[in-house]
Design a protein around this motif. Structure first.
Motif, PDB file in Angstrom:
ATOM      1  N   ILE B 109      -6.403  83.521  27.287  1.00 21.31           N
ATOM      2  CA  ILE B 109      -6.328  83.058  25.899  1.00 21.31           C
ATOM      3  C   ILE B 109      -7.712  83.172  25.265  1.00 21.31           C
ATOM      4  O   ILE B 109      -8.728  82.963  25.938  1.00 21.31           O
ATOM      5  CB  ILE B 109      -5.802  81.605  25.805  1.00 21.31           C
ATOM      6  CG1 ILE B 109      -5.670  81.172  24.338  1.00 21.31           C
ATOM      7  CG2 ILE B 109      -6.678  80.622  26.582  1.00 21.31           C
ATOM      8  CD1 ILE B 109      -4.888  79.870  24.158  1.00 21.31           C
ATOM      9  N   ARG B 111      -9.715  82.664  21.087  1.00 20.44           N
ATOM     10  CA  ARG B 111      -9.533  82.226  19.700  1.00 20.44           C
ATOM     11  C   ARG B 111     -10.505  82.991  18.817  1.00 20.44           C
ATOM     12  O   ARG B 111     -11.661  83.161  19.195  1.00 20.44           O
ATOM     13  CB  ARG B 111      -9.743  80.710  19.558  1.00 20.44           C
ATOM     14  CG  ARG B 111      -8.609  79.924  20.182  1.00 20.44           C
ATOM     15  CD  ARG B 111      -8.677  78.431  19.962  1.00 20.44           C
ATOM     16  NE  ARG B 111      -7.590  77.791  20.698  1.00 20.44           N
ATOM     17  CZ  ARG B 111      -6.390  77.518  20.175  1.00 20.44           C
ATOM     18  NH1 ARG B 111      -6.136  77.805  18.911  1.00 20.44           N
ATOM     19  NH2 ARG B 111      -5.444  76.953  20.908  1.00 20.44           N
ATOM     20  N   ASP B 112     -10.006  83.428  17.656  1.00 20.42           N
ATOM     21  CA  ASP B 112     -10.894  84.161  16.752  1.00 20.42           C
ATOM     22  C   ASP B 112     -11.706  83.191  15.897  1.00 20.42           C
ATOM     23  O   ASP B 112     -11.623  81.969  16.071  1.00 20.42           O
ATOM     24  CB  ASP B 112     -10.102  85.168  15.905  1.00 20.42           C
ATOM     25  CG  ASP B 112      -9.137  84.502  14.948  1.00 20.42           C
ATOM     26  OD1 ASP B 112      -9.290  83.294  14.672  1.00 20.42           O
ATOM     27  OD2 ASP B 112      -8.227  85.189  14.459  1.00 20.42           O
ATOM     28  N   ARG B 114     -11.357  82.064  13.120  1.00 21.63           N
ATOM     29  CA  ARG B 114     -10.557  81.109  12.346  1.00 21.63           C
ATOM     30  C   ARG B 114      -9.868  80.090  13.254  1.00 21.63           C
ATOM     31  O   ARG B 114      -9.073  79.277  12.801  1.00 21.63           O
ATOM     32  CB  ARG B 114      -9.502  81.863  11.531  1.00 21.63           C
ATOM     33  CG  ARG B 114     -10.075  82.889  10.579  1.00 21.63           C
ATOM     34  CD  ARG B 114      -8.993  83.810  10.043  1.00 21.63           C
ATOM     35  NE  ARG B 114      -8.460  84.691  11.067  1.00 21.63           N
ATOM     36  CZ  ARG B 114      -7.485  85.574  10.869  1.00 21.63           C
ATOM     37  NH1 ARG B 114      -6.907  85.660   9.692  1.00 21.63           N
ATOM     38  NH2 ARG B 114      -7.070  86.345  11.842  1.00 21.63           N
ATOM     39  N   ILE B 116      -7.634  80.887  15.494  1.00 23.40           N
ATOM     40  CA  ILE B 116      -6.271  81.349  15.790  1.00 23.40           C
ATOM     41  C   ILE B 116      -6.223  81.902  17.214  1.00 23.40           C
ATOM     42  O   ILE B 116      -7.043  82.733  17.595  1.00 23.40           O
ATOM     43  CB  ILE B 116      -5.841  82.430  14.791  1.00 23.40           C
ATOM     44  CG1 ILE B 116      -5.875  81.877  13.365  1.00 23.40           C
ATOM     45  CG2 ILE B 116      -4.471  82.986  15.138  1.00 23.40           C
ATOM     46  CD1 ILE B 116      -4.887  80.775  13.101  1.00 23.40           C
ATOM     47  N   PRO B 117      -5.248  81.445  18.013  1.00 26.87           N
ATOM     48  CA  PRO B 117      -5.189  81.900  19.402  1.00 26.87           C
ATOM     49  C   PRO B 117      -4.646  83.324  19.527  1.00 26.87           C
ATOM     50  O   PRO B 117      -3.853  83.768  18.708  1.00 26.87           O
ATOM     51  CB  PRO B 117      -4.203  80.918  20.039  1.00 26.87           C
ATOM     52  CG  PRO B 117      -3.316  80.473  18.909  1.00 26.87           C
ATOM     53  CD  PRO B 117      -4.175  80.488  17.678  1.00 26.87           C
ATOM     54  N   ASP B 118      -5.100  84.006  20.545  1.00 27.28           N
ATOM     55  CA  ASP B 118      -4.498  85.276  20.944  1.00 27.28           C
ATOM     56  C   ASP B 118      -4.276  85.191  22.446  1.00 27.28           C
ATOM     57  O   ASP B 118      -5.010  84.493  23.150  1.00 27.28           O
ATOM     58  CB  ASP B 118      -5.405  86.451  20.568  1.00 27.28           C
ATOM     59  CG  ASP B 118      -4.615  87.748  20.412  1.00 27.28           C
ATOM     60  OD1 ASP B 118      -3.519  87.859  21.000  1.00 27.28           O
ATOM     61  OD2 ASP B 118      -5.101  88.648  19.706  1.00 27.28           O
ATOM     62  N   LEU B 119      -3.239  85.864  22.924  1.00 29.21           N
ATOM     63  CA  LEU B 119      -2.816  85.718  24.310  1.00 29.21           C
ATOM     64  C   LEU B 119      -2.567  87.068  24.968  1.00 29.21           C
ATOM     65  O   LEU B 119      -2.169  88.018  24.294  1.00 29.21           O
ATOM     66  CB  LEU B 119      -1.494  84.912  24.366  1.00 29.21           C
ATOM     67  CG  LEU B 119      -1.501  83.504  23.744  1.00 29.21           C
ATOM     68  CD1 LEU B 119      -0.071  82.983  23.624  1.00 29.21           C
ATOM     69  CD2 LEU B 119      -2.346  82.566  24.587  1.00 29.21           C
ATOM     70  N   ALA B 161      -8.132  91.271  21.203  1.00 25.52           N
ATOM     71  CA  ALA B 161      -7.317  91.102  19.996  1.00 25.52           C
ATOM     72  C   ALA B 161      -6.057  91.947  20.123  1.00 25.52           C
ATOM     73  O   ALA B 161      -6.088  93.070  20.628  1.00 25.52           O
ATOM     74  CB  ALA B 161      -8.103  91.521  18.759  1.00 25.52           C
ATOM     75  N   THR B 162      -4.934  91.363  19.679  1.00 30.11           N
ATOM     76  CA  THR B 162      -3.635  92.031  19.773  1.00 30.11           C
ATOM     77  C   THR B 162      -3.218  92.573  18.408  1.00 30.11           C
ATOM     78  O   THR B 162      -3.450  91.928  17.385  1.00 30.11           O
ATOM     79  CB  THR B 162      -2.581  91.018  20.253  1.00 30.11           C
ATOM     80  OG1 THR B 162      -3.011  90.457  21.487  1.00 30.11           O
ATOM     81  CG2 THR B 162      -1.223  91.681  20.438  1.00 30.11           C
ATOM     82  N   TYR B 163      -2.599  93.719  18.409  1.00 27.39           N
ATOM     83  CA  TYR B 163      -2.030  94.328  17.195  1.00 27.39           C
ATOM     84  C   TYR B 163      -0.565  94.665  17.468  1.00 27.39           C
ATOM     85  O   TYR B 163      -0.237  95.233  18.490  1.00 27.39           O
ATOM     86  CB  TYR B 163      -2.810  95.591  16.809  1.00 27.39           C
ATOM     87  CG  TYR B 163      -4.267  95.294  16.527  1.00 27.39           C
ATOM     88  CD1 TYR B 163      -4.720  95.089  15.233  1.00 27.39           C
ATOM     89  CD2 TYR B 163      -5.180  95.174  17.571  1.00 27.39           C
ATOM     90  CE1 TYR B 163      -6.049  94.781  14.974  1.00 27.39           C
ATOM     91  CE2 TYR B 163      -6.516  94.866  17.322  1.00 27.39           C
ATOM     92  CZ  TYR B 163      -6.941  94.670  16.015  1.00 27.39           C
ATOM     93  OH  TYR B 163      -8.253  94.355  15.776  1.00 27.39           O
TER      94      TYR B 163
END
Lengths: 311, 311
Positions: B109, B111-112, B114, B116-119, B161-163
């Motif tokens: 995990i 967090r950016d 802001r 905001i979590p990314d996983l 980071a996920t796209y």
């Protein structure tokens, strides 16, 4: 029915609506049916029209239609008119079906700075129905499956831009991983508690949009926030709606910025969605006003008057 | 089979793959089955594992797995590890199923700015398998349904980071208006003429992405270009792929810019998609290299060695 002077038809992809208007363009009555061009088999449009009109078929008055009925897949193609397009030029592009059953309004085409085309068909008539006299350039938004933002002045559509917001929202919720958590559709949400929770999630989505990360990255946050418990499953839809509408409003205001002053943005659409756009616009510092309904009927009346179909 | 030292399992959402490795972590053999966690009913994972392994079930060696099998919906939850995450910290997060059937690698995990979590879950192991010694910070992309871009240094995943690129492409083509024209899937396109036309459309999509208009506006161009005849119906898919991959590459390079020097970006994924990412990276002025296959097997071997499961 003695006062009927025009049957004004808004004939789209999924449904069709007919307005009965008097000689002054006033709305007397209306009917609608799920007879959009995607619902009509083998181009049996004459049959569909008879079904839509019902006993209004007997009225000997002009029938003027806008929307996808004028596309290549519709009854007869009414070629796109270039922007900037005045009422006059739009009226000059009217096309009649071979049997004379219907007169069809053309759509509009524009090209952006990169030469990429944008198209509308049906919305041009709603825009005409939302015009106000004056020399100021105004911004009008028609939210929906494919949201349209238009710059208008006097009786002319100067330019416009389409955003795939509504369709993106629908397909992501229905078919992507983002929709694969239990959730409540805000539109069908009746409990006060959940509704306020949805409102809050929509506002959080709007705020997220204001930070303007890459959209395909930000979309994934609908998933990660739900997995970390920072967004409740039933809030995902409203949050996603806020993110997408917020981004659209941000992008469209940037697109229009150099052309309009601080006049309120006109919102033409059904009240619940219009309210969400008003909220997004307010968050972006822009005033907004919701236009009265039946813009298509007003636009068709204006075109009919321009070409002498209405006195 | 006497040399087998580890069964390394990449167990995802739709499918599962097991690698048979020797004590040096060399790949001896592999098997796969459509037994991803979404395919396993009523959490009957022990049964699914037996089916996946077949006669390898008899081997008395450790079984180490990564991927969605360690999620809440999987066999046992292996909680996410915070970034920056070193091999050491990842290995410390290994979780064992109650019956001891499987050791499971945790996800990551981050967090950016802001918050905001990314996983990720599964990709952390592929990243380990793609590490190279050294002090330089490198950029690795794992293209796919949910593309992951990661900054790595030494044996540590610094950030990622996920796209949503791949999923967006699929749902738009399958379920939106953009896919409702006759088209040829580039992957199933065998004729040389059409294939070169698809390549060209992909390149045009890439170029369009470089102009960086609002994404939901640019997506609509897939429709308007087809309607005006500027894009052939069978080219729409490739153009859309170019637009989405181009945008992802642009956004991800901007995200990574301040952290990496000009080292080539490593692409970890199947060759056809990797080639498209290499083309997009080249267009954005970035060098790229395609990593060898089976990164998950290499990553699992590395983790196994770290905790003494491999000599």
């Amino acid at each position: 029915m003695s006062t009927t002077a025009l049957l004004a038809i808004d004939w789209g992809t999924t449904s069709a609506r007919v307005y009965r208007l008097d000689a002054a363009g006033r709305l007397l009555d209306q009917r609608s049916a799920p007879l959009g061009i995607s619902q009509v088999q083998e181009r049996r449009y004459a049959e569909a029209l008879a079904k839509l009109l019902g006993d209004w078929s007997c009225l000997s008055v002009p029938r003027l239609a806008c929307g996808m009925i004028g596309s290549r897949q519709g009854w007869i193609e009414a070629p796109y008119i270039d922007c900037a397009a005045s009422l006059d030029r739009l009226a000059a592009g009217l096309t009649r079906t071979p049997g004379g059953e219907l007169i069809v309004v053309p759509g509009l085409i524009t090209r952006d700075g990169r030469g990429i085309p944008d198209l509308m068909r049906g919305e041009e008539t709603q825009l005409l129905g939302s015009l106000t006299p004056g020399d100021a350039t105004r911004l009008i938004v028609l939210p929906g499956t494919h949201s349209k933002w238009a710059l208008v002045r006097g009786d002319t559509v100067l330019d416009f831009a389409t955003y795939l917001t509504g369709e993106l929202y629908s397909v992501l919720l229905a078919h992507s991983l983002l929709g694969r958590l239990p959730m409540v559709d805000p539109a069908s949400d009746n409990s006060a508690g959940d509704s306020s929770s949805s409102d809050e999630a929509f506002e959080r989505g709007l705020q997220h949009a204001r930070c303007c990360g890459p959209l395909t990255h930000d979309l994934f946050a609908a998933r990660t926030l739900a997995l970390t418990g920072e967004l409740q499953p039933h809030e995902v839809a409203a949050w996603l709606s806020g993110l997408l509408i917020g981004r659209e409003v941000h992008d469209a205001l940037a697109w229009a910025r150099s052309h309009v002053a601080g006049d309120p943005v006109s919102i033409v659409g059904e009240p619940a969605l219009a309210a969400r756009y008003a909220q997004a616009l307010a968050g972006a510092g822009a005033a907004a006003q919701q236009d009265p309904p039946h813009a298509a009927a007003r636009g068709l009346a204006l075109i009919a008057r321009q070409v002498g179909l209405l006195g």
